[in-house]
Design an enzyme around this catalytic site. Structure first.
Site, PDB file in Angstrom:
ATOM      1  N   ARG A  83       0.809  -1.226   0.000  1.00  0.00           N
ATOM      2  CA  ARG A  83       0.000   0.000   0.000  1.00  0.00           C
ATOM      3  C   ARG A  83       0.846   1.282   0.000  1.00  0.00           C
ATOM      4  NH1 ARG A  83      -2.883  -3.987   1.663  1.00  0.00           N
ATOM      5  NH2 ARG A  83      -1.006  -4.486   2.803  1.00  0.00           N
ATOM      6  N   THR A  84       1.848   1.339   0.861  1.00  0.00           N
ATOM      7  CA  THR A  84       2.589   2.604   0.976  1.00  0.00           C
ATOM      8  C   THR A  84       3.322   2.912  -0.327  1.00  0.00           C
ATOM      9  OG1 THR A  84       2.838   2.188   3.330  1.00  0.00           O
ATOM     10  CG2 THR A  84       4.235   3.899   2.391  1.00  0.00           C
ATOM     11  N   ARG A  95      11.525   3.639   3.344  1.00  0.00           N
ATOM     12  CA  ARG A  95      11.149   2.644   4.372  1.00  0.00           C
ATOM     13  C   ARG A  95      12.376   1.804   4.680  1.00  0.00           C
ATOM     14  NH1 ARG A  95       5.963  -1.157   4.294  1.00  0.00           N
ATOM     15  NH2 ARG A  95       5.124   0.860   4.927  1.00  0.00           N
ATOM     16  N   LYS A 146      25.406  -4.790  -3.193  1.00  0.00           N
ATOM     17  CA  LYS A 146      26.875  -4.783  -3.328  1.00  0.00           C
ATOM     18  C   LYS A 146      27.530  -4.192  -2.094  1.00  0.00           C
ATOM     19  CE  LYS A 146      26.432  -3.843  -8.289  1.00  0.00           C
ATOM     20  NZ  LYS A 146      26.682  -2.823  -9.311  1.00  0.00           N
ATOM     21  N   HIS A 192       5.420   5.604  11.557  1.00  0.00           N
ATOM     22  CA  HIS A 192       4.931   5.540  10.180  1.00  0.00           C
ATOM     23  C   HIS A 192       3.995   6.745  10.019  1.00  0.00           C
ATOM     24  CE1 HIS A 192       3.751   4.149   6.359  1.00  0.00           C
ATOM     25  NE2 HIS A 192       3.485   2.876   6.617  1.00  0.00           N
TER      26      HIS A 192
HETATM   27  N1  ASP Z   1       1.853  -1.767   6.678  1.00  0.00           N
HETATM   28  C1  ASP Z   1       2.061  -1.303   8.028  1.00  0.00           C
HETATM   29  C2  ASP Z   1       3.529  -1.013   8.272  1.00  0.00           C
HETATM   30  O1  ASP Z   1       4.324  -1.017   7.364  1.00  0.00           O
HETATM   31  C3  ASP Z   1       1.481  -2.233   9.041  1.00  0.00           C
HETATM   32  C4  ASP Z   1       2.082  -3.604   9.113  1.00  0.00           C
HETATM   33  O2  ASP Z   1       3.002  -3.953   8.355  1.00  0.00           O
HETATM   34  O3  ASP Z   1       1.589  -4.368   9.945  1.00  0.00           O
HETATM   35  O4  ASP Z   1       3.892  -0.737   9.401  1.00  0.00           O
END
Ligand code: ASP
Length: 303
Positions: A61-62, A111, A90, A139
């Protein structure tokens, strides 16, 4: 207040989104107003701009909502969703990867599995860093979209009773959302086993804690459920916590309760609840697109 938090608050969020600590209530009102507008009218103010999606951890999703948000606004995306196919494999450091991408992109959506990764990236980057999840830390863009979902589902935030259930210790979405909610007049209730309770730094006066959803389902306006973050739990601890939301819970819940989950779900909410109008987790994803569009417009200087 610890020095890292104090330093972060001084960094304008348009310069880098590191933590929800950077957002005030008026900031949030503005972002939600822009999100409302972008949900119904399309403009392409980010033509010629580029973001890099740099993901060291899995994401559906993100990463795809930032991708969709940027392209709908007329911009472009450099997608590095699988760092193993980049020079990271690498041995390239995070710092060098960030300094590379800032040569090509106007912002970097990052991320990473390390809690300090966003701070490290921010300290070397000349372009905005957007924290898309730093380990078990925060987040922030998820919390903004969660809050926007609450606003859209209930028409207000103040006065609500919000119950968060699941892995409150390692769940970064809970950390960010609980902090953001403290800007409002809400009652927070937490349901978790002893091993996964909310860390002290995120707790507030007046919070109440439970180990069983049955105790709070009837007085809850928003039920926010998360999965156990197995990948972050050190060692192989076996947590006996069966916390699926059942049709029986929903039968006792308020007619206007909204059920939220940042997803992915792995058994906490069965697909049989998807047709319940109170299940808002798919709408939540859509709202996330509008909130991320609003953030990109504000950060990258769209009209
Ligand atoms: N998608 C969210 C996160 O990246 C929640 C999860 O992974 O549980 O934190």
């Amino acid at each position: 207040m610890d020095t890292i938090v104090a330093r972060r608050i001084k960094i304008p969020w348009r310069r880098a989104v590191l933590s929800v600590d950077q957002f005030s209530k008026p900031d949030i009102t503005d972002i939600f107003g822009t999100a409302d507008r972008l949900a119904v009218s399309r403009t392409m103010p980010l033509g010629g701009k580029t973001i890099a999606n740099l993901f060291y951890e899995p994401s559906t999703r993100t990463s795809s909502s930032f991708y969709a948000a940027m392209t709908k606004l007329g911009g472009n995306v450099i997608p590095i969703n699988e760092v193993n196919y980049s020079s990271v494999s690498k041995g390239e450091t995070l710092e060098d990867t960030v300094r590379t991408l800032e040569c090509y992109a106007d912002a970097i959506v990052l991320r990473h599995y390390d809690d300090d990764a966003t701070e490290r990236a921010f300290s070397v980057s000349s372009v905005p860093i957007i924290n898309a999840g730093n380990g078990a830390g925060e987040h922030p863009t998820q919390a903004l979209l969660d809050l926007y979902t609450i606003q859209r589902e209930h028409g207000r935030i103040d006065g609500l009773t919000i119950t968060m259930m699941g892995d409150l210790k390692y769940g970064r979405t809970v950390h960010s959302l609980s902090k953001l909610l403290r800007l409002y007049d809400v009652k927070l209730q937490f349901v978790a086993p002893d091993e996964l309770r909310l860390p002290q730094e995120y707790r507030g006066d007046g919070d109440t804690e439970y180990s069983d959803l049955d105790d709070v389902i009837a007085n809850t306006d928003i039920l926010y459920v998360t999965r156990v973050q197995k990948e972050r739990i050190p060692g192989a601890i076996d947590i006996d916590f069966n916390y699926a939301v059942t049709p029986e819970h929903m039968a006792r819940a308020r007619d206007d309760m909204a059920l939220l989950h940042p997803m992915p779900r792995v058994g906490e909410i069965s697909a049989s609840l998807d047709s319940d109008p109170r299940s808002a987790y798919f709408r939540q994803m859509r709202y996330g697109l509008y909130v991320r569009m609003a953030l990109l417009v504000a950060m990258l200087g769209g009209a």
